[in-house]
Enzyme design. Structure first.
Site, PDB file in Angstrom:
ATOM      1  N   GLY A 111     -15.085   4.292  -4.672  1.00 39.70           N
ATOM      2  CA  GLY A 111     -13.637   4.056  -4.547  1.00 39.70           C
ATOM      3  C   GLY A 111     -13.245   2.629  -4.880  1.00 39.70           C
ATOM      4  O   GLY A 111     -12.350   2.070  -4.254  1.00 39.70           O
ATOM      5  N   GLY A 157     -11.608  -0.400  -1.653  1.00 40.14           N
ATOM      6  CA  GLY A 157     -12.782  -0.569  -2.519  1.00 40.14           C
ATOM      7  C   GLY A 157     -12.627  -1.758  -3.453  1.00 40.14           C
ATOM      8  O   GLY A 157     -13.587  -2.509  -3.686  1.00 40.14           O
ATOM      9  N   THR A 171      -7.340   4.170  11.884  1.00 39.76           N
ATOM     10  CA  THR A 171      -6.999   4.178  13.308  1.00 39.76           C
ATOM     11  C   THR A 171      -6.214   5.427  13.706  1.00 39.76           C
ATOM     12  O   THR A 171      -5.952   5.626  14.893  1.00 39.76           O
ATOM     13  CB  THR A 171      -6.197   2.918  13.684  1.00 39.76           C
ATOM     14  N   TYR A 183      -6.037  14.786   8.045  1.00 35.87           N
ATOM     15  CA  TYR A 183      -6.725  13.584   7.552  1.00 35.87           C
ATOM     16  C   TYR A 183      -7.606  13.000   8.664  1.00 35.87           C
ATOM     17  O   TYR A 183      -8.767  12.646   8.435  1.00 35.87           O
ATOM     18  CB  TYR A 183      -5.668  12.565   7.116  1.00 35.87           C
ATOM     19  N   LYS A 202     -11.698  12.383   8.898  1.00 35.47           N
ATOM     20  CA  LYS A 202     -12.309  11.078   9.177  1.00 35.47           C
ATOM     21  C   LYS A 202     -13.196  11.146  10.423  1.00 35.47           C
ATOM     22  O   LYS A 202     -14.278  10.528  10.462  1.00 35.47           O
ATOM     23  CB  LYS A 202     -11.219  10.014   9.357  1.00 35.47           C
ATOM     24  N   ASN A 237      -3.737  -0.358   9.797  1.00 34.18           N
ATOM     25  CA  ASN A 237      -2.960  -0.203   8.553  1.00 34.18           C
ATOM     26  C   ASN A 237      -3.217  -1.403   7.630  1.00 34.18           C
ATOM     27  O   ASN A 237      -3.192  -2.546   8.090  1.00 34.18           O
ATOM     28  CB  ASN A 237      -1.464  -0.118   8.866  1.00 34.18           C
ATOM     29  N   LYS A 269      11.146  -1.124  -2.452  1.00 29.38           N
ATOM     30  CA  LYS A 269      12.548  -0.769  -2.181  1.00 29.38           C
ATOM     31  C   LYS A 269      13.444  -2.011  -2.123  1.00 29.38           C
ATOM     32  O   LYS A 269      14.526  -2.034  -2.701  1.00 29.38           O
ATOM     33  CB  LYS A 269      12.658  -0.031  -0.840  1.00 29.38           C
TER      34      LYS A 269
HETATM   35  O1  GFB Z   1       2.857   3.592   6.693  1.00 28.51           O
HETATM   36  P1  GFB Z   1       3.337   4.931   7.069  1.00 28.51           P
HETATM   37  O2  GFB Z   1       3.723   5.854   5.972  1.00 28.51           O
HETATM   38  O3  GFB Z   1       2.260   5.713   7.908  1.00 28.51           O
HETATM   39  O4  GFB Z   1       4.620   4.786   8.041  1.00 28.51           O
HETATM   40  P2  GFB Z   1       1.685   5.727   9.412  1.00 28.51           P
HETATM   41  C1  GFB Z   1       4.665   3.872   9.095  1.00 28.51           C
HETATM   42  C2  GFB Z   1       6.049   3.889   9.714  1.00 28.51           C
HETATM   43  O5  GFB Z   1       6.984   3.296   8.796  1.00 28.51           O
HETATM   44  C3  GFB Z   1       6.614   5.267  10.059  1.00 28.51           C
HETATM   45  C4  GFB Z   1       8.135   4.098   8.682  1.00 28.51           C
HETATM   46  O6  GFB Z   1       7.304   5.207  11.287  1.00 28.51           O
HETATM   47  C5  GFB Z   1       7.600   5.518   8.904  1.00 28.51           C
HETATM   48  O7  GFB Z   1       8.638   6.427   9.246  1.00 28.51           O
HETATM   49  N1  GFB Z   1       8.792   3.851   7.382  1.00 28.51           N
HETATM   50  C6  GFB Z   1      10.018   3.273   7.219  1.00 28.51           C
HETATM   51  C7  GFB Z   1       8.324   4.161   6.164  1.00 28.51           C
HETATM   52  N2  GFB Z   1      10.356   3.248   5.935  1.00 28.51           N
HETATM   53  C8  GFB Z   1       9.305   3.781   5.243  1.00 28.51           C
HETATM   54  C9  GFB Z   1       9.087   4.003   3.855  1.00 28.51           C
HETATM   55  O8  GFB Z   1       9.922   3.720   2.978  1.00 28.51           O
HETATM   56  N3  GFB Z   1       7.889   4.552   3.513  1.00 28.51           N
HETATM   57  C10 GFB Z   1       6.931   4.884   4.446  1.00 28.51           C
HETATM   58  N4  GFB Z   1       5.757   5.406   4.032  1.00 28.51           N
HETATM   59  N5  GFB Z   1       7.151   4.713   5.774  1.00 28.51           N
HETATM   60  C11 GFB Z   1      -0.282   6.769   8.097  1.00 28.51           C
HETATM   61  C12 GFB Z   1      -1.071   8.006   8.318  1.00 28.51           C
HETATM   62  O9  GFB Z   1       0.505   6.718   9.226  1.00 28.51           O
HETATM   63  O10 GFB Z   1      -0.987   5.551   8.051  1.00 28.51           O
HETATM   64  C13 GFB Z   1      -2.437   7.954   7.746  1.00 28.51           C
HETATM   65  O11 GFB Z   1      -0.309   9.109   7.887  1.00 28.51           O
HETATM   66  C14 GFB Z   1      -3.146   6.642   7.966  1.00 28.51           C
HETATM   67  O12 GFB Z   1      -3.190   8.998   8.251  1.00 28.51           O
HETATM   68  C15 GFB Z   1      -2.285   5.500   7.558  1.00 28.51           C
HETATM   69  O13 GFB Z   1      -3.583   6.486   9.306  1.00 28.51           O
HETATM   70  C16 GFB Z   1      -2.890   4.136   7.825  1.00 28.51           C
HETATM   71  O14 GFB Z   1       1.213   4.377   9.854  1.00 28.51           O
HETATM   72  O15 GFB Z   1       2.645   6.389  10.333  1.00 28.51           O
END
Ligand code: GFB
Length: 313
Positions: free
Chosen positions: A11, A17, A109, A137, A141, A166, A188
């Site tokens: 990766g 990676g 996490t 997922y 893991k 994260n 954005k």
């Molecule tokens: O980073 P994220 O997509 O994943 O979202 P997780 C973190 C938080 O940011 C959530 C908010 O509460 C989202 O609703 N958020 C606000 C946004 N605006 C945005 C946006 O424009 N895009 C995104 N993506 N989020 C993931 C897991 O969880 O994180 C995986 O699904 C993994 O399994 C990964 O653990 C590290 O932190 O919630």
């Protein structure tokens, strides 16, 4: 590892990676093998077996995975569980069959219970229900962690598992539908500034809290563990503090110099309310994250400007 050891990074083009690859090169490791997913599909057992038999790596960093943000996890659960189970099963078993000296498996996490006490200690694994948006997922893991532990127990291998919080940094995914929050916000707010848009829409309520680790710091921690840790228990990798998503939005807005408003689309999921990892274990082993968040954020934005904009436009 010594500087001549044969090291395979699975990766190497991804966020994690690529950071490990850069770090190993910078540290003078000379014998590193990498393959793109086109050259080697890690979901294909035969291809993985042939590769390991041919190359006989001594050390393996298992950073290949199907990853994505909250919506990607929610919309493509079958891909997330299948691809990850296949990739890790093939690589771990081929490592065993080809006498790999040591392997580092990367988890996440989100393996911890949705409502785990904060900060989350390593022993909270499997003590409660998972966050539904990323359960498939997380289960994959957790299977990888248990596979490493089981091979160690049954075969005496040295497979260790690291759980990074994260992450953000170079080679992140900036696709607005499938990315994590930090790269999504960089894009954005940048685009809103360019277009003079009156507001930026963020997902959820903005109240969840997240901890962010710069990928170069993670790479350093992974190499540190490969060289200094032989335990069977998982090790968290984080910075030890977190920030609300709303405050993250304000910080990104300030770094980019956008002057409009922020709106929250509460039809989108929040996910886990908080997932701050306990870092006493890795700190006690002798490693601490070095990059302050404000500095990492500026570096990540610079990387986005220099590398990603041409791809997007
Ligand atoms: O980073 P994220 O997509 O994943 O979202 P997780 C973190 C938080 O940011 C959530 C908010 O509460 C989202 O609703 N958020 C606000 C946004 N605006 C945005 C946006 O424009 N895009 C995104 N993506 N989020 C993931 C897991 O969880 O994180 C995986 O699904 C993994 O399994 C990964 O653990 C590290 O932190 O919630």
């Amino acid at each position: 590892m010594n500087k001549q050891s044969k090291i395979y990074i699975a990766g190497h083009r991804g966020l994690v990676g690529s950071a490990i690859y850069r770090y190993l090169l910078k540290e003078g490791y000379k014998n590193i093998i990498v393959k793109t997913s086109k050259e080697l599909d890690l979901r294909n057992k035969e291809a993985v077996d042939n590769f390991f038999e041919r190359e006989k790596p001594e050390y393996v960093f298992l950073a290949a995975a199907k990853v994505g943000g909250i919506i990607a996890n929610n919309e493509y659960p079958a891909d997330f569980i299948r691809d990850n189970l296949l990739i890790q099963t093939n690589v771990i078993h081929a490592s065993y069959c080809n006498q790999v000296e040591k392997l580092l498996f990367l988890g996440s996490t989100c393996i911890y219970p949705k409502l785990a006490p904060q900060p989350m200690k390593e022993e909270y694994l499997l003590t409660g229900e998972l966050e539904p948006t990323n359960e498939p997922y997380a289960i994959a893991k957790i299977a990888g962690i248990k596979m490493c532990e089981s091979y160690n127990r049954q075969y005496g291998t040295k497979y260790i598992s690291a759980m990074p919080t994260n992450l953000y940094g170079p080679n992140d995914n900036f696709d607005l539908h499938t990315s994590h929050v930090l790269p999504a916000l960089l894009r954005k707010f940048h685009e809103a500034k360019e277009k003079n848009a009156p507001f930026v829409e963020m997902w959820g309520t903005g109240t969840p809290k997240r901890e962010f680790l710069y990928s170069d710091d993670l790479a350093e921690a992974c190499v540190f563990l490969m060289n200094n840790y032989d335990g069977n228990e998982i090790v968290n990798i984080g910075v030890g503090n977190d920030i609300s998503i709303k405050d993250l939005g304000e910080k990104v807005k300030a770094v980019i110099g956008y002057e409009g408003d922020i709106k929250f689309d509460t039809t989108k999921p929040d996910g886990t309310p908080r997932k701050l990892v306990a870092v006493e274990k890795i700190n006690g082993l002798g490693w601490k994250a070095a990059t302050p968040f404000d500095e990492g954020l500026k570096k990540a934005y610079r990387w986005f400007l220099e590398n990603e904009l041409t791809k997007i436009n």
